[in-house]
Design an enzyme around this catalytic site. Sequence first.
Site, PDB file in Angstrom:
ATOM      1  N   CYS A   2       0.686  -1.196   0.039  1.00 26.69           N
ATOM      2  CA  CYS A   2      -0.045  -0.073  -0.011  1.00 26.69           C
ATOM      3  C   CYS A   2       1.000   1.360   0.060  1.00 26.69           C
ATOM      4  O   CYS A   2       1.989   1.369   0.611  1.00 26.69           O
ATOM      5  CB  CYS A   2      -0.888  -0.138   1.205  1.00 26.69           C
ATOM      6  SG  CYS A   2      -1.867  -1.377   1.383  1.00 26.69           S
ATOM      7  N   ARG A  27       5.765  -0.638  -5.777  1.00 22.21           N
ATOM      8  CA  ARG A  27       5.613  -1.618  -4.787  1.00 22.21           C
ATOM      9  C   ARG A  27       4.548  -2.767  -4.752  1.00 22.21           C
ATOM     10  O   ARG A  27       4.657  -3.435  -4.027  1.00 22.21           O
ATOM     11  CB  ARG A  27       5.314  -0.771  -3.510  1.00 22.21           C
ATOM     12  CG  ARG A  27       6.339   0.324  -3.304  1.00 22.21           C
ATOM     13  CD  ARG A  27       5.792   1.645  -2.671  1.00 22.21           C
ATOM     14  NE  ARG A  27       5.344   1.371  -1.074  1.00 22.21           N
ATOM     15  CZ  ARG A  27       6.009   1.869  -0.148  1.00 22.21           C
ATOM     16  NH1 ARG A  27       6.917   2.786  -0.121  1.00 22.21           N
ATOM     17  NH2 ARG A  27       5.557   1.487   0.909  1.00 22.21           N
ATOM     18  N   TRP A  74      -2.869  -2.976  -1.629  1.00 24.35           N
ATOM     19  CA  TRP A  74      -2.433  -4.290  -1.800  1.00 24.35           C
ATOM     20  C   TRP A  74      -3.269  -4.867  -0.652  1.00 24.35           C
ATOM     21  O   TRP A  74      -3.296  -4.800   0.622  1.00 24.35           O
ATOM     22  CB  TRP A  74      -1.047  -4.486  -1.458  1.00 24.35           C
ATOM     23  CG  TRP A  74      -0.580  -5.636  -1.537  1.00 24.35           C
ATOM     24  CD1 TRP A  74       0.038  -6.499  -2.589  1.00 24.35           C
ATOM     25  CD2 TRP A  74      -0.256  -6.724  -0.662  1.00 24.35           C
ATOM     26  NE1 TRP A  74       0.283  -7.614  -2.863  1.00 24.35           N
ATOM     27  CE2 TRP A  74       0.384  -7.812  -1.289  1.00 24.35           C
ATOM     28  CE3 TRP A  74      -0.155  -6.973   0.720  1.00 24.35           C
ATOM     29  CZ2 TRP A  74       0.868  -8.977  -0.611  1.00 24.35           C
ATOM     30  CZ3 TRP A  74       0.256  -8.090   1.277  1.00 24.35           C
ATOM     31  CH2 TRP A  74       0.658  -9.089   0.714  1.00 24.35           C
ATOM     32  N   ASN A  99      -2.456   2.313   5.568  1.00 22.69           N
ATOM     33  CA  ASN A  99      -1.468   1.277   5.252  1.00 22.69           C
ATOM     34  C   ASN A  99      -1.388   0.514   6.759  1.00 22.69           C
ATOM     35  O   ASN A  99      -1.088   1.190   7.737  1.00 22.69           O
ATOM     36  CB  ASN A  99      -0.265   1.902   4.912  1.00 22.69           C
ATOM     37  CG  ASN A  99       0.057   2.461   3.429  1.00 22.69           C
ATOM     38  OD1 ASN A  99      -0.876   2.512   2.866  1.00 22.69           O
ATOM     39  ND2 ASN A  99       1.046   2.886   3.113  1.00 22.69           N
ATOM     40  N   GLY A 100      -1.226  -0.776   6.597  1.00 17.95           N
ATOM     41  CA  GLY A 100      -1.015  -1.582   7.560  1.00 17.95           C
ATOM     42  C   GLY A 100      -2.180  -2.562   8.109  1.00 17.95           C
ATOM     43  O   GLY A 100      -2.941  -2.732   7.144  1.00 17.95           O
ATOM     44  N   GLU A 478      17.919 -19.186  -2.789  1.00 17.39           N
ATOM     45  CA  GLU A 478      17.639 -17.927  -3.464  1.00 17.39           C
ATOM     46  C   GLU A 478      17.338 -18.227  -5.078  1.00 17.39           C
ATOM     47  O   GLU A 478      16.079 -17.443  -5.542  1.00 17.39           O
ATOM     48  CB  GLU A 478      18.789 -16.973  -3.558  1.00 17.39           C
ATOM     49  CG  GLU A 478      18.830 -15.540  -4.430  1.00 17.39           C
ATOM     50  CD  GLU A 478      17.510 -14.858  -4.099  1.00 17.39           C
ATOM     51  OE1 GLU A 478      17.200 -14.980  -3.164  1.00 17.39           O
ATOM     52  OE2 GLU A 478      17.553 -13.769  -4.513  1.00 17.39           O
ATOM     53  N   LYS A 482      13.559 -17.249  -6.619  1.00 19.82           N
ATOM     54  CA  LYS A 482      13.347 -16.317  -7.802  1.00 19.82           C
ATOM     55  C   LYS A 482      12.644 -16.923  -8.895  1.00 19.82           C
ATOM     56  O   LYS A 482      11.682 -16.579  -9.304  1.00 19.82           O
ATOM     57  CB  LYS A 482      14.943 -16.041  -8.232  1.00 19.82           C
ATOM     58  CG  LYS A 482      15.639 -15.056  -7.957  1.00 19.82           C
ATOM     59  CD  LYS A 482      15.178 -13.827  -7.901  1.00 19.82           C
ATOM     60  CE  LYS A 482      14.631 -13.394  -6.751  1.00 19.82           C
ATOM     61  NZ  LYS A 482      15.167 -12.551  -5.591  1.00 19.82           N
ATOM     62  N   GLU A 485       8.821 -17.186  -7.464  1.00 16.96           N
ATOM     63  CA  GLU A 485       7.926 -15.949  -7.486  1.00 16.96           C
ATOM     64  C   GLU A 485       7.826 -15.258  -9.174  1.00 16.96           C
ATOM     65  O   GLU A 485       6.751 -14.552  -8.847  1.00 16.96           O
ATOM     66  CB  GLU A 485       8.798 -15.022  -6.590  1.00 16.96           C
ATOM     67  CG  GLU A 485      10.001 -14.299  -7.183  1.00 16.96           C
ATOM     68  CD  GLU A 485      10.537 -13.496  -6.038  1.00 16.96           C
ATOM     69  OE1 GLU A 485       9.783 -12.654  -5.244  1.00 16.96           O
ATOM     70  OE2 GLU A 485      11.854 -13.236  -5.728  1.00 16.96           O
ATOM     71  N   HIS A 501      17.467 -38.203   2.159  1.00 17.41           N
ATOM     72  CA  HIS A 501      16.793 -38.308   3.400  1.00 17.41           C
ATOM     73  C   HIS A 501      15.181 -37.988   2.923  1.00 17.41           C
ATOM     74  O   HIS A 501      14.490 -37.811   3.944  1.00 17.41           O
ATOM     75  CB  HIS A 501      17.210 -37.217   4.303  1.00 17.41           C
ATOM     76  CG  HIS A 501      18.490 -37.719   4.734  1.00 17.41           C
ATOM     77  ND1 HIS A 501      18.833 -38.896   5.528  1.00 17.41           N
ATOM     78  CD2 HIS A 501      19.909 -37.089   4.599  1.00 17.41           C
ATOM     79  CE1 HIS A 501      20.426 -38.862   5.600  1.00 17.41           C
ATOM     80  NE2 HIS A 501      20.902 -37.791   5.199  1.00 17.41           N
ATOM     81  N   LYS A 600       6.536  -5.037  -3.256  1.00 20.39           N
ATOM     82  CA  LYS A 600       7.816  -4.636  -3.160  1.00 20.39           C
ATOM     83  C   LYS A 600       8.491  -4.502  -1.882  1.00 20.39           C
ATOM     84  O   LYS A 600       9.425  -5.034  -1.394  1.00 20.39           O
ATOM     85  CB  LYS A 600       8.201  -3.558  -4.398  1.00 20.39           C
ATOM     86  CG  LYS A 600       9.789  -3.279  -4.178  1.00 20.39           C
ATOM     87  CD  LYS A 600      10.393  -4.274  -4.897  1.00 20.39           C
ATOM     88  CE  LYS A 600      12.140  -4.058  -4.743  1.00 20.39           C
ATOM     89  NZ  LYS A 600      12.966  -5.246  -4.862  1.00 20.39           N
TER      90      LYS A 600
HETATM   91  C1  F6R Z   1      12.191 -11.682  -3.186  1.00 19.33           C
HETATM   92  C2  F6R Z   1      12.142 -10.446  -2.361  1.00 19.33           C
HETATM   93  C3  F6R Z   1      11.814 -10.612  -0.806  1.00 19.33           C
HETATM   94  C4  F6R Z   1      12.356  -9.584  -0.227  1.00 19.33           C
HETATM   95  C5  F6R Z   1      11.753  -9.368   1.402  1.00 19.33           C
HETATM   96  C6  F6R Z   1      12.555  -8.648   2.196  1.00 19.33           C
HETATM   97  O1  F6R Z   1      12.875 -11.703  -4.212  1.00 19.33           O
HETATM   98  O2  F6R Z   1      12.598  -9.402  -3.002  1.00 19.33           O
HETATM   99  O3  F6R Z   1      11.663 -11.883  -0.428  1.00 19.33           O
HETATM  100  O4  F6R Z   1      13.771 -10.003   0.184  1.00 19.33           O
HETATM  101  O5  F6R Z   1      10.394  -9.108   1.082  1.00 19.33           O
HETATM  102  O6  F6R Z   1      12.309  -7.443   1.830  1.00 19.33           O
HETATM  103  P1  F6R Z   1      13.575  -6.350   2.385  1.00 19.33           P
HETATM  104  O7  F6R Z   1      15.007  -6.757   1.922  1.00 19.33           O
HETATM  105  O8  F6R Z   1      12.929  -5.006   1.690  1.00 19.33           O
HETATM  106  O9  F6R Z   1      13.357  -6.398   3.859  1.00 19.33           O
END
Ligand code: F6R
Length: 605
Positions: A2, A27, A74, A99-100, A478, A482, A485, A501, A600
Amino acid sequence: MCGIVGAVAQRNITPILLEGLKRLEYRGYDSCGVALHVDGKLQRSRSTSRVTELQAQIDQTGLAGFTGIAHTRWATHGVPSSANAHPHFSRERIALVHNGIIENHEELRTELSTAGYIFESQTDTEVIAHLIDHLYHGDLFEAVQQAVKRLSGAFAIAVFCRDEPHRVVGARLGSPLIVGVGKGENFIASDAMALAGTTDQIIYLEEGDVVDLQLQKCWIVDNQGKSVQREIRTVHAHSGAAELGPYRHYMQKEIFEQPRAIADTLENVTNIMPELFGDKAYGIFKEIDSVLILACGTSYYAGLTAKYWIESIAKIPVNVEIASEYRYRDSVPNPKSLVVTISQSGETADTLAALKHARNQGMLHTLTVCNVATSAMVRECELAYITHAGVEVGVASTKAFTTQLAALFLLALSLAQIKGRLNDEQEAGHIKAMRHLPVAISAVLALEPQIIAWAEQFAAKENALFLGRGLHYPIAMEGALKLKEISYIHAEAYPAGELKHGPLALVTKEMPVVTVAPNDTLIEKLKSNMQEVRARGGELYVFADADSHITASEGIHVIRLPEHYGLLSPILHTIPLQLLAYHTALARGTDVDKPRNLAKSVTVE
Ligand code: F6R
């Protein structure tokens, strides 16, 4: 996630509100809206589409005014719909964006329904609008101060009232909110970036603050209702809508920016010294006997990689915790531990809450590795290392991750130096390797055409396994994150020794198994694990390096990174995994920069 923008001015603020929403778009959101004070009435326009749609709607109706608020939502409580989109009204008198998450919204809803309020949405937000209306007796600032005392949870709000045409009131607790100070006009937003181009004079509101914005006035009270002055800072916020240049997506652009991002992050590093992390770092690093890392998502994987580095180079024990778990767990605090938060945005609610929890437990030495110098995380930590990745627009973190790794490697070296575990020759060697990183990354980026060929095969799959060992297990995690997502392919990562296992049961010829295989101390063990996969018909896609001695054969596809990079190899091995996810998503036609359901900056719990 948001976003909020609001303004009180003597000119039509619709373009400012819409521009602010556009700057917050990256975001992630699923609906948006604007409300203005027009001829003694509240008027609004809401959309479940993009901000450009909302703009077209507003262009048609000619909605314009001097006082108003706007929002990108959001969804948390209630589906994305026009009725659930903000701003919410109460009795055509109060307009509010939020927001929240309000945790006691059900209790308030019951109370306000009994008082005669009719709810039009499924949101937790609407209770705040009605509560403020209920407490309103001619002074909005007063009503908001009373109302926030009744709220539990996290919030940043902006409100205006039909009966006070030149006033916007804001409040925050647990979610960020800033004030933009103008000349004869004032603004409010969830992020300074929303006001880029409008004002660079920014006040960061503190927890519990309530602000009264009028044309010539910006009055703040703290959580005790005491009038307070907050510093006005000059902030050169970048626009979120950075130019795409020759790239198709921000994610692709950000992957290719990594040589520059790493060079900028390490720009001031001529030798290893704790002061890189802040003036007080020397004393703190000397005193601490362990490290506690708190982070979420990709940043958590950076923390897991750092654990290997810090324990092996500095010989200091490290715990890495998922912030959302740590904050609710009974843990044993160690006041001599250095608490390290890692965050791209510096506004992640869970990480901020975990930091607060650690502090409340008596762990007062705090450091953040963060990409946003003006963020709450940086303001709340004693020490900071700012990664200079630049604005990251794509929801999937790329350059933020590799720059975090670079900063965390520096942290490991600085701790090692303080503890007397780094000699001059080792220091010089590490600095040389770090300086060479941008060139080494560029050479890995040149492998893109080979990775595209693999991505075309991956696009037809629904599952994938990622394997790594030791330092490269977090990199495999990681890579899996990627891929899932942005391409929506189910992907899981395992330390390769764990295969037998359980997960080996999943391996068939339909299961691509991505293997992160640089020539490290575990390479021979990893090769045995690869044989276990091959024996079950699994297809291996191996990212080896110059020294790995793995050759392609039936069922074993190999892409070789040009150099072997020792301890810094996790940074290089991240790059092909990002490219694989990107090109697979592209082949599947997903919305790469704004994957479904994700935001984001995760500013709610
Ligand atoms: C994945 C991604 C998220 C962020 C997570 C933490 O690609 O971007 O998993 O890493 O939401 O966000 P930050 O780093 O902003 O605390």
